[in-house]
Design a protein around this motif. Structure first.
Motif, PDB file in Angstrom:
ATOM      1  N   LEU A  90     -16.192   4.274  12.908  1.00 15.31           N
ATOM      2  CA  LEU A  90     -16.013   4.881  11.593  1.00 15.31           C
ATOM      3  C   LEU A  90     -14.710   5.658  11.580  1.00 15.31           C
ATOM      4  CD1 LEU A  90     -17.048   5.706   8.768  1.00 15.31           C
ATOM      5  CD2 LEU A  90     -18.168   7.663   9.867  1.00 15.31           C
ATOM      6  N   SER A  91     -13.813   5.310  10.661  1.00 19.72           N
ATOM      7  CA  SER A  91     -12.520   5.985  10.538  1.00 19.72           C
ATOM      8  C   SER A  91     -12.450   6.681   9.192  1.00 19.72           C
ATOM      9  CB  SER A  91     -11.374   4.974  10.674  1.00 19.72           C
ATOM     10  OG  SER A  91     -10.120   5.625  10.576  1.00 19.72           O
ATOM     11  N   LEU A  92     -12.374   8.014   9.220  1.00 19.42           N
ATOM     12  CA  LEU A  92     -12.256   8.813   8.005  1.00 19.42           C
ATOM     13  C   LEU A  92     -10.804   9.256   7.865  1.00 19.42           C
ATOM     14  CD1 LEU A  92     -15.515  10.904   8.506  1.00 19.42           C
ATOM     15  CD2 LEU A  92     -15.160   9.015   6.909  1.00 19.42           C
ATOM     16  N   ASP A 119     -19.169  16.938   6.666  1.00 20.74           N
ATOM     17  CA  ASP A 119     -20.385  16.544   5.941  1.00 20.74           C
ATOM     18  C   ASP A 119     -20.629  15.039   6.041  1.00 20.74           C
ATOM     19  OD1 ASP A 119     -20.885  19.136   5.241  1.00 20.74           O
ATOM     20  OD2 ASP A 119     -20.200  18.951   3.166  1.00 20.74           O
ATOM     21  N   ASN A 120     -19.556  14.252   5.990  1.00 22.08           N
ATOM     22  CA  ASN A 120     -19.714  12.798   6.072  1.00 22.08           C
ATOM     23  C   ASN A 120     -20.159  12.357   7.467  1.00 22.08           C
ATOM     24  OD1 ASN A 120     -19.127  11.911   3.425  1.00 22.08           O
ATOM     25  ND2 ASN A 120     -16.944  12.247   3.755  1.00 22.08           N
ATOM     26  N   VAL A 121     -19.646  13.032   8.499  1.00 18.85           N
ATOM     27  CA  VAL A 121     -20.137  12.747   9.850  1.00 18.85           C
ATOM     28  C   VAL A 121     -21.619  13.115   9.941  1.00 18.85           C
ATOM     29  CG1 VAL A 121     -19.956  13.399  12.280  1.00 18.85           C
ATOM     30  CG2 VAL A 121     -17.887  13.008  10.948  1.00 18.85           C
ATOM     31  N   LEU A 171     -23.747  10.370   8.635  1.00 21.37           N
ATOM     32  CA  LEU A 171     -23.905   9.278   9.598  1.00 21.37           C
ATOM     33  C   LEU A 171     -24.964   9.629  10.636  1.00 21.37           C
ATOM     34  CD1 LEU A 171     -23.028   6.593  10.877  1.00 21.37           C
ATOM     35  CD2 LEU A 171     -21.243   7.867  12.087  1.00 21.37           C
ATOM     36  N   ILE A 172     -24.915  10.851  11.149  1.00 24.60           N
ATOM     37  CA  ILE A 172     -25.888  11.271  12.159  1.00 24.60           C
ATOM     38  C   ILE A 172     -27.297  11.294  11.572  1.00 24.60           C
ATOM     39  CG2 ILE A 172     -26.626  13.235  13.572  1.00 24.60           C
ATOM     40  CD1 ILE A 172     -23.673  13.800  14.102  1.00 24.60           C
ATOM     41  N   ASP A 173     -27.415  11.767  10.341  1.00 26.71           N
ATOM     42  CA  ASP A 173     -28.730  11.759   9.681  1.00 26.71           C
ATOM     43  C   ASP A 173     -29.263  10.329   9.550  1.00 26.71           C
ATOM     44  OD1 ASP A 173     -28.762  14.496   9.449  1.00 26.71           O
ATOM     45  OD2 ASP A 173     -28.067  14.521   7.364  1.00 26.71           O
ATOM     46  N   SER A 174     -28.384   9.395   9.234  1.00 28.62           N
ATOM     47  CA  SER A 174     -28.797   7.993   9.096  1.00 28.62           C
ATOM     48  C   SER A 174     -29.262   7.431  10.435  1.00 28.62           C
ATOM     49  CB  SER A 174     -27.642   7.154   8.547  1.00 28.62           C
ATOM     50  OG  SER A 174     -27.291   7.558   7.235  1.00 28.62           O
ATOM     51  N   LEU A 175     -28.547   7.780  11.517  1.00 24.04           N
ATOM     52  CA  LEU A 175     -28.963   7.326  12.843  1.00 24.04           C
ATOM     53  C   LEU A 175     -30.357   7.844  13.177  1.00 24.04           C
ATOM     54  CD1 LEU A 175     -25.646   7.798  14.880  1.00 24.04           C
ATOM     55  CD2 LEU A 175     -26.741   5.632  14.292  1.00 24.04           C
ATOM     56  N   THR A 178     -27.685   6.243  20.942  1.00 20.85           N
ATOM     57  CA  THR A 178     -26.286   6.073  20.551  1.00 20.85           C
ATOM     58  C   THR A 178     -25.379   7.061  21.281  1.00 20.85           C
ATOM     59  OG1 THR A 178     -26.975   5.369  18.337  1.00 20.85           O
ATOM     60  CG2 THR A 178     -24.674   6.024  18.611  1.00 20.85           C
ATOM     61  N   LEU A 179     -24.359   6.534  21.945  1.00 17.96           N
ATOM     62  CA  LEU A 179     -23.299   7.367  22.523  1.00 17.96           C
ATOM     63  C   LEU A 179     -22.314   7.691  21.405  1.00 17.96           C
ATOM     64  CD1 LEU A 179     -21.737   8.572  25.009  1.00 17.96           C
ATOM     65  CD2 LEU A 179     -20.589   6.335  25.151  1.00 17.96           C
ATOM     66  N   ILE A 180     -22.119   8.960  21.110  1.00 20.70           N
ATOM     67  CA  ILE A 180     -21.258   9.379  20.001  1.00 20.70           C
ATOM     68  C   ILE A 180     -19.962   9.954  20.553  1.00 20.70           C
ATOM     69  CG2 ILE A 180     -21.014  10.944  18.039  1.00 20.70           C
ATOM     70  CD1 ILE A 180     -24.040  10.792  17.663  1.00 20.70           C
TER      71      ILE A 180
END
Length: 219
Positions: free
Chosen positions: A3-5, A90-92, A95-99, A108-110
């Motif tokens: 993911l590239s923001l 907030d966008n990261v 993503l974590i909430d979705s995981l 998942t290795l973050i």
């Protein structure tokens, strides 16, 4: 998953509600000597940079040089810049909430990092110009979900790490061969043992050719 923001590079225009999240008057002034001339005496590279001019749009349609921006204007830019960082955060978080929702967070290795920092007027510079911490000391946050990493969870590594370490680290986790052409080292030991590996680097070196051509952009 990669993911590239893209934010927060210029122009520093934060959307609502992030544009009002930080009050400019409460933010610190830029760290810099009283004049550009004083800064140019620190190193020949800085003299070359300022001889070329450090102008670049910081906000839409603003092409003025950074040395013409007042402390008040820089605080306003910082407020918007910090707002963009909060938007990214907030966008990261989304993503974590979705995981977590799909049950993959603990599988998942973050790895979270950035390409460079922002001088934002410090040392009369902008962007990633110069060799100061503001440009090159960037975040590198890693979360290994396995129990073996519990001992290091939440700790801070003070040893020198670099972007070139990311690829060897991922290859190491996937039990793949690290090519000889990789200049970096695996960071896995920091996560599993919470200790600095023996013979770890004690300094970081870089080169930069600053023989700028006439009229050449520094972007």
């Amino acid at each position: 998953l990669h993911l590239s923001l893209i934010n927060p590079p210029p122009p520093f225009l934060a959307p609502e509600p992030y544009n009002l999240k930080y009050c400019p008057s409460t933010l610190p002034a830029s760290v810099r000597p009283l004049s550009v001339d004083a800064e140019t005496k620190v190193h020949p590279y800085l003299a070359a940079v300022h001889a070329q001019g450090t102008g670049r749009p910081l906000v839409q349609n603003d092409t003025g040089s950074i040395d013409a921006v007042t402390d008040e204007e820089l605080r306003l830019l910082k407020a918007s810049y910090y707002g963009l960082i909060s938007e990214l955060d907030d966008n990261v978080g989304r993503l974590i909430d979705s995981l977590k929702q799909v049950g993959e967070y603990d599988n998942t290795l973050i790895v979270f990092t950035s390409d460079h920092g922002e001088m934002m007027g410090d040392h009369w510079l902008r962007g990633k110009l110069g060799f100061y911490d503001g440009a090159y000391r960037i975040p590198l946050i890693m979360r290994d979900p396995r129990p073996v990493a519990d001992g290091s969870r939440g700790s801070t590594v003070t040893a020198f790490t670099e972007h070139v370490d990311v690829a060897p680290t991922l290859l190491d986790y996937f039990a793949l061969c690290i090519p000889r052409q990789c200049d970096g080292l695996s960071l896995r030991a920091f996560l599993e043992n919470s200790t600095t590996p023996e013979c770890w680097r004690s300094s970081v070196h870089f080169e930069h050719d600053f023989r700028f051509g006439v009229g050449k952009s520094l972007c």
